[in-house]
Design an enzyme around this catalytic site. Structure first.
Site, PDB file in Angstrom:
ATOM      1  N   LEU A 130       4.760   0.234   6.710  1.00 60.02           N
ATOM      2  CA  LEU A 130       4.742  -0.812   5.682  1.00 60.02           C
ATOM      3  C   LEU A 130       6.098  -0.836   4.974  1.00 60.02           C
ATOM      4  O   LEU A 130       6.663   0.202   4.653  1.00 60.02           O
ATOM      5  CB  LEU A 130       3.630  -0.552   4.669  1.00 60.02           C
ATOM      6  CG  LEU A 130       2.200  -0.593   5.209  1.00 60.02           C
ATOM      7  CD1 LEU A 130       1.190  -0.506   4.068  1.00 60.02           C
ATOM      8  CD2 LEU A 130       1.939  -1.842   6.043  1.00 60.02           C
ATOM      9  N   GLU A 177       0.817  -1.213   0.000  1.00 60.76           N
ATOM     10  CA  GLU A 177       0.000   0.000   0.000  1.00 60.76           C
ATOM     11  C   GLU A 177       0.861   1.278   0.000  1.00 60.76           C
ATOM     12  O   GLU A 177       0.487   2.274  -0.615  1.00 60.76           O
ATOM     13  CB  GLU A 177      -0.959  -0.045   1.203  1.00 60.76           C
ATOM     14  CG  GLU A 177      -1.838   1.175   1.402  1.00 60.76           C
ATOM     15  CD  GLU A 177      -2.792   1.457   0.248  1.00 60.76           C
ATOM     16  OE1 GLU A 177      -3.111   0.531  -0.536  1.00 60.76           O
ATOM     17  OE2 GLU A 177      -3.219   2.634   0.116  1.00 60.76           O
ATOM     18  N   GLY A 178       2.001   1.225   0.682  1.00 63.41           N
ATOM     19  CA  GLY A 178       2.876   2.399   0.719  1.00 63.41           C
ATOM     20  C   GLY A 178       3.322   2.810  -0.678  1.00 63.41           C
ATOM     21  O   GLY A 178       3.299   3.997  -1.040  1.00 63.41           O
ATOM     22  N   HIS A 179       3.696   1.831  -1.506  1.00 61.46           N
ATOM     23  CA  HIS A 179       4.093   2.139  -2.892  1.00 61.46           C
ATOM     24  C   HIS A 179       2.894   2.674  -3.684  1.00 61.46           C
ATOM     25  O   HIS A 179       3.028   3.585  -4.502  1.00 61.46           O
ATOM     26  CB  HIS A 179       4.587   0.876  -3.611  1.00 61.46           C
ATOM     27  CG  HIS A 179       5.843   0.293  -3.056  1.00 61.46           C
ATOM     28  ND1 HIS A 179       5.866  -0.895  -2.373  1.00 61.46           N
ATOM     29  CD2 HIS A 179       7.128   0.735  -3.097  1.00 61.46           C
ATOM     30  CE1 HIS A 179       7.112  -1.178  -2.026  1.00 61.46           C
ATOM     31  NE2 HIS A 179       7.898  -0.209  -2.441  1.00 61.46           N
ATOM     32  N   ALA A 229       2.928   4.925   5.051  1.00 61.86           N
ATOM     33  CA  ALA A 229       1.702   4.124   5.232  1.00 61.86           C
ATOM     34  C   ALA A 229       1.988   3.134   6.354  1.00 61.86           C
ATOM     35  O   ALA A 229       3.031   2.471   6.349  1.00 61.86           O
ATOM     36  CB  ALA A 229       1.365   3.395   3.943  1.00 61.86           C
ATOM     37  N   GLY A 268       8.812   7.636  -0.915  1.00 61.54           N
ATOM     38  CA  GLY A 268       8.208   7.512   0.408  1.00 61.54           C
ATOM     39  C   GLY A 268       9.054   8.185   1.474  1.00 61.54           C
ATOM     40  O   GLY A 268      10.290   8.155   1.420  1.00 61.54           O
ATOM     41  N   GLU A 269       8.368   8.776   2.459  1.00 63.90           N
ATOM     42  CA  GLU A 269       9.091   9.380   3.589  1.00 63.90           C
ATOM     43  C   GLU A 269       9.652   8.324   4.540  1.00 63.90           C
ATOM     44  O   GLU A 269      10.432   8.643   5.421  1.00 63.90           O
ATOM     45  CB  GLU A 269       8.166  10.324   4.372  1.00 63.90           C
ATOM     46  CG  GLU A 269       7.932  11.641   3.675  1.00 63.90           C
ATOM     47  CD  GLU A 269       7.101  12.614   4.491  1.00 63.90           C
ATOM     48  OE1 GLU A 269       6.587  12.235   5.563  1.00 63.90           O
ATOM     49  OE2 GLU A 269       6.944  13.750   4.031  1.00 63.90           O
TER      50      GLU A 269
END
Ligand code: PAF
Length: 281
Positions: free
Chosen positions: A186, A35-37, A178, A149-150
């Site tokens: 994640l 989900e993060g991607h 996420a 992503g952070e």
């Protein structure tokens, strides 16, 4: 969604989009998407007319004792997930396609200072490998926007500095972490955790949240960081670091205020997890 392994086919489509005046966003990944991607794809769709994702498990950024060989490869699932999320094109080259003359004599990109300390101290050469492949992907695709992503906070700082120093006309978008239901960030590497380790893993985030609360109450930062490291050890982690830093330079600071960030990396068994908590207000 089309998938290309070759540069020539990719360039053809990108040239058509450029001719039509379409804005393109790039989402570089190493696959095994979660989900993060996919939130990177969401962010990319908000900033551009077309989204290109890349999947490339970059050997340059893995140390000799790291998990390159066992890094999960799940191309068919990734293609499905990207297409459902609205990604327009996937570029998934082989190592020989990106590095046709081999890795030995390859031109490298190095971003000093911000690559040092934190993960840079524990993964020598890692950020040179990241900066090299990211600048290569930027040159290949010439995006208007790129999303990262952070969670990989130091990586994001390295890429922002790379783009500034090289005057690359690319907007870098950092997308918030996420998290799973218990707060665990994640990560593709969460798949390495067995049931017991997975239960403990959320303590990494808990430690950051508790440390932030202690700092907010005005406790001394050194004491907070020492207490946080002990908290991690008590939960079964072997911490590489727990640090309070300036969010741009990643130099250590002693004040918790907007523009500072708590960062942690710690091992659970054979799995290294990272997480961070920026001070937002
Ligand atoms: O964050 C990642 O997945 C990788 O480090 C990146 C940015 C795709 C470079 O290989």
């Amino acid at each position: 969604m089309q998938t290309f392994e070759d540069v020539a086919a990719l360039w053809q489509v990108l040239a058509d989009w450029r001719r039509e005046g379409l804005r393109m966003a790039l989402v570089p990944t190493m696959g095994n998407l979660h989900e993060g991607h996919l939130r990177l794809v969401d962010a990319a769709l908000q900033h551009a007319d077309r989204v290109v994702a890349t999947i490339f498990v970059n050997p340059l950024q893995f140390g000799p004792d790291e998990d390159l060989a066992r890094y999960p490869r799940t191309l068919a699932d990734d293609q499905r997930a990207l297409a459902e999320r609205g990604c327009d094109l996937l570029f998934a080259p082989a190592v020989e396609t990106l590095y046709p003359e081999g890795q030995e004599g390859l031109t490298r990109v190095s971003v000093p200072q911000v690559s040092q300390g934190l993960c840079g101290d524990h993964r020598p050469g890692h950020f040179d490998g990241v900066a090299t492949v990211v600048s290569l992907l930027f040159n290949l695709t010439r995006p208007d926007v790129a999303c990262f992503g952070e969670k990989d906070f130091q990586q994001l700082a390295v890429i922002r500095k790379l783009v500034r120093d090289q005057h690359m006309p690319i907007d870098i978008i950092g997308v918030p972490i996420a998290r799973d239901h218990d707060g665990l960030a994640l990560s593709s590497r969460n798949g390495y955790l067995d049931r017991d380790a997975r239960t403990r893993a959320s303590q990494l985030y808990q430690c950051l949240a508790d440390s932030a609360q202690r700092l907010e109450r005005g406790q001394d930062s050194e004491a907070v960081l020492t207490q946080g490291r002990r908290q991690l050890e008590a939960a079964g982690f072997r911490p590489d670091y727990l640090a309070l830093c300036d969010a741009t330079t990643l130099q250590p600071v002693s004040t918790w205020q907007p523009g500072s960030v708590l960062l942690a990396a710690a091992w659970l068994g054979n799995t290294r997890l990272i997480d961070n908590l920026p001070c937002r207000s």
